[in-house]
Design a protein around this motif. Structure first.
Motif, short mmCIF file in Angstrom:
data_model
loop_
_atom_site.label_atom_id
_atom_site.label_comp_id
_atom_site.label_asym_id
_atom_site.label_seq_id
_atom_site.Cartn_x
_atom_site.Cartn_y
_atom_site.Cartn_z
N LYS A 1 0.83 -1.22 0.00
CA LYS A 1 0.00 0.00 0.00
C LYS A 1 0.86 1.26 0.00
N VAL A 2 1.79 1.32 -0.95
CA VAL A 2 2.67 2.48 -1.08
C VAL A 2 1.92 3.61 -1.75
N LYS A 3 1.85 4.76 -1.11
CA LYS A 3 1.17 5.92 -1.69
C LYS A 3 1.99 6.42 -2.88
N GLY A 4 1.30 6.58 -4.02
CA GLY A 4 2.00 7.01 -5.22
C GLY A 4 2.33 5.85 -6.14
N GLY A 5 2.04 4.60 -5.70
CA GLY A 5 2.22 3.43 -6.55
C GLY A 5 3.67 3.09 -6.81
N TRP A 6 3.87 2.28 -7.87
CA TRP A 6 5.22 1.81 -8.16
C TRP A 6 6.14 2.94 -8.59
N GLN A 7 5.55 4.03 -9.15
CA GLN A 7 6.40 5.17 -9.54
C GLN A 7 7.08 5.79 -8.32
N LYS A 8 6.33 5.94 -7.22
CA LYS A 8 6.89 6.50 -5.99
C LYS A 8 7.92 5.54 -5.39
N LEU A 9 7.60 4.23 -5.44
CA LEU A 9 8.53 3.23 -4.91
C LEU A 9 9.84 3.26 -5.69
N TYR A 10 9.74 3.39 -7.01
CA TYR A 10 10.96 3.45 -7.84
C TYR A 10 11.74 4.72 -7.56
N GLN A 11 11.02 5.85 -7.43
CA GLN A 11 11.68 7.13 -7.16
C GLN A 11 12.47 7.08 -5.85
N ASP A 12 11.91 6.47 -4.83
CA ASP A 12 12.58 6.40 -3.53
C ASP A 12 13.75 5.41 -3.52
N ASN A 13 13.76 4.47 -4.48
CA ASN A 13 14.80 3.42 -4.46
C ASN A 13 15.58 3.36 -5.77
N ARG A 14 15.66 4.48 -6.47
CA ARG A 14 16.34 4.49 -7.78
C ARG A 14 17.81 4.10 -7.65
N ASP A 15 18.44 4.50 -6.54
CA ASP A 15 19.85 4.17 -6.34
C ASP A 15 20.06 2.66 -6.23
N VAL A 16 19.04 1.96 -5.73
CA VAL A 16 19.15 0.50 -5.56
C VAL A 16 18.76 -0.23 -6.84
N VAL A 17 17.64 0.19 -7.44
CA VAL A 17 17.09 -0.51 -8.61
C VAL A 17 17.91 -0.24 -9.86
N GLY A 18 18.34 1.02 -10.05
CA GLY A 18 19.08 1.37 -11.26
C GLY A 18 18.19 2.06 -12.27
N GLU A 19 18.64 2.10 -13.52
CA GLU A 19 17.94 2.85 -14.56
C GLU A 19 16.71 2.13 -15.10
N ASN A 20 16.61 0.83 -14.89
CA ASN A 20 15.48 0.06 -15.44
C ASN A 20 14.54 -0.36 -14.30
N PRO A 21 13.38 0.34 -14.15
CA PRO A 21 12.46 0.00 -13.05
C PRO A 21 11.80 -1.36 -13.21
N SER A 22 11.87 -1.92 -14.41
CA SER A 22 11.25 -3.22 -14.65
C SER A 22 12.14 -4.38 -14.22
N LEU A 23 13.40 -4.08 -13.90
CA LEU A 23 14.34 -5.15 -13.54
C LEU A 23 14.76 -5.03 -12.09
N ILE A 24 14.15 -5.86 -11.23
CA ILE A 24 14.56 -5.94 -9.83
C ILE A 24 14.96 -7.38 -9.54
N LEU A 25 15.92 -7.54 -8.67
CA LEU A 25 16.48 -8.86 -8.41
C LEU A 25 16.23 -9.30 -6.97
N PRO A 26 16.06 -10.60 -6.74
CA PRO A 26 15.88 -11.09 -5.37
C PRO A 26 17.04 -10.66 -4.48
N GLY A 27 16.71 -10.23 -3.26
CA GLY A 27 17.73 -9.79 -2.30
C GLY A 27 17.87 -8.29 -2.20
N MET A 28 17.32 -7.56 -3.18
CA MET A 28 17.38 -6.10 -3.12
C MET A 28 16.57 -5.59 -1.91
#
Length: 306
Positions: A87-114
């Motif tokens: 239930k993240v406010k702002g949806g996946w866009q907000k989640l990606y914005q807050d974790n861009r340093d971890v996820v990287g440039e491609n929001p569609s590619l996340i790996l187990p353990g992140m």
């Protein structure tokens, strides 16, 4: 000689009158003095109450602050799924914005353990303006509406592709894995690029981000990272056969979910052992590698024209 038998009144001397006057005056002056003392005491108590309130206000503010929550990515996760479940406010866009340093440039590619932070910046903005909660709520509501609009837009193509899949399969409920399918590498093509010595599926031309669809009704067996296949989805169909969709950039289904023919299950990409964006598609007798059959022949047996 003084006359006899007369009663003389005792005269009051000036000193006695002065004492009485002083006593009376003292009584009169005492009342204002007491009143002034009470007023002075009230003035002293007021600052004490004010200072106590001032001290209590800052003390309560840090108490409201809470440490941001974190989430560890597991196999089968994707940002939209995590945002919905947590239930993240702002949806996946907000989640990606807050974790861009971890996820990287491609929001569609996340790996187990992140390790993803959930709503860190949202809590900080709420702290910054406690006195203007109503305006801040109005401002936050606007971006939420904006993010909802693209979601509707993405849903529309999914519906269109589902309809197109149905038309291709003459109403049988089966569809090709991508719209306007074009096979670039045939099934059983030989080469040293594959560990088995031959190609175990069919590769379809698909630019990164192309809609990938379930070929028929069934249940998702697995959805997540799978080594050289990258992000993949495996579906068991009603006839007991399995279909696999590999090298995806984004997953939109999870294990146990029921799907229909033509339903979008992810987006194509080039994850895993891949030389470029495409869809690797297999049909199997079992859920795992090594049980492959001719995928094009299987699609044609269900009325899909390729």
């Amino acid at each position: 000689m003084p006359a006899k038998g007369k009663h003389r009144r005792t005269k009051t001397g000036p000193i006695s009158r002065g004492v009485l006057a002083a006593g009376t005056g003292g009584a009169v002056l005492a009342l204002p003095l007491i009143g002034a003392t009470g007023a002075h005491a009230a003035e002293q108590s007021a600052p004490a109450a004010t200072s106590a309130a001032a001290l209590s206000a800052p003390a309560s503010a840090p108490a409201a602050k809470s440490a941001p929550k974190t989430y560890s990515v597991v196999s089968g996760d994707y940002l939209a799924k995590i945002a919905a479940e947590k239930k993240v406010k702002g949806g996946w866009q907000k989640l990606y914005q807050d974790n861009r340093d971890v996820v990287g440039e491609n929001p569609s590619l996340i790996l187990p353990g992140m390790k993803l932070t959930l709503g860190a910046k949202a809590s900080g903005s709420a702290e910054a303006a406690p006195s203007t909660s109503a305006p801040s709520a109005t401002k936050k509501a606007a971006p939420a509406e904006k993010t909802a609009a693209p979601a509707e837009k993405t849903a529309a193509p999914a519906a269109e592709t589902a309809d197109s899949g149905a038309s291709e399969s003459t109403g049988s409920g089966w569809a090709s894995p991508v719209e306007n399918p074009n096979v670039t590498t045939q099934y059983r093509a030989s080469g040293a690029s594959w560990s088995s010595g031959y190609h175990t599926g069919s590769d379809f031309q698909a630019a990164s981000g192309t809609s990938v669809r379930s070929i028929g009704p069934g249940a998702v067996v697995s959805a997540g990272w799978s080594g050289s296949y990258g992000n993949e989805v495996v579906i068991q169909h009603e006839d007991g056969m399995y279909s696999q969709y590999a090298h995806l950039s984004s997953l939109e289904v999870s294990a146990g979910q029921t799907v229909t023919g033509g339903q979008q299950i992810g987006l194509s990409g080039t994850t895993g052992n891949s030389t470029g964006p495409h869809l690797h598609f297999e049909v199997r007798t079992g859920p795992s590698y090594g049980s492959d059959v001719d995928p094009i022949a299987y699609l044609r047996s269900h009325g899909v024209s390729i």
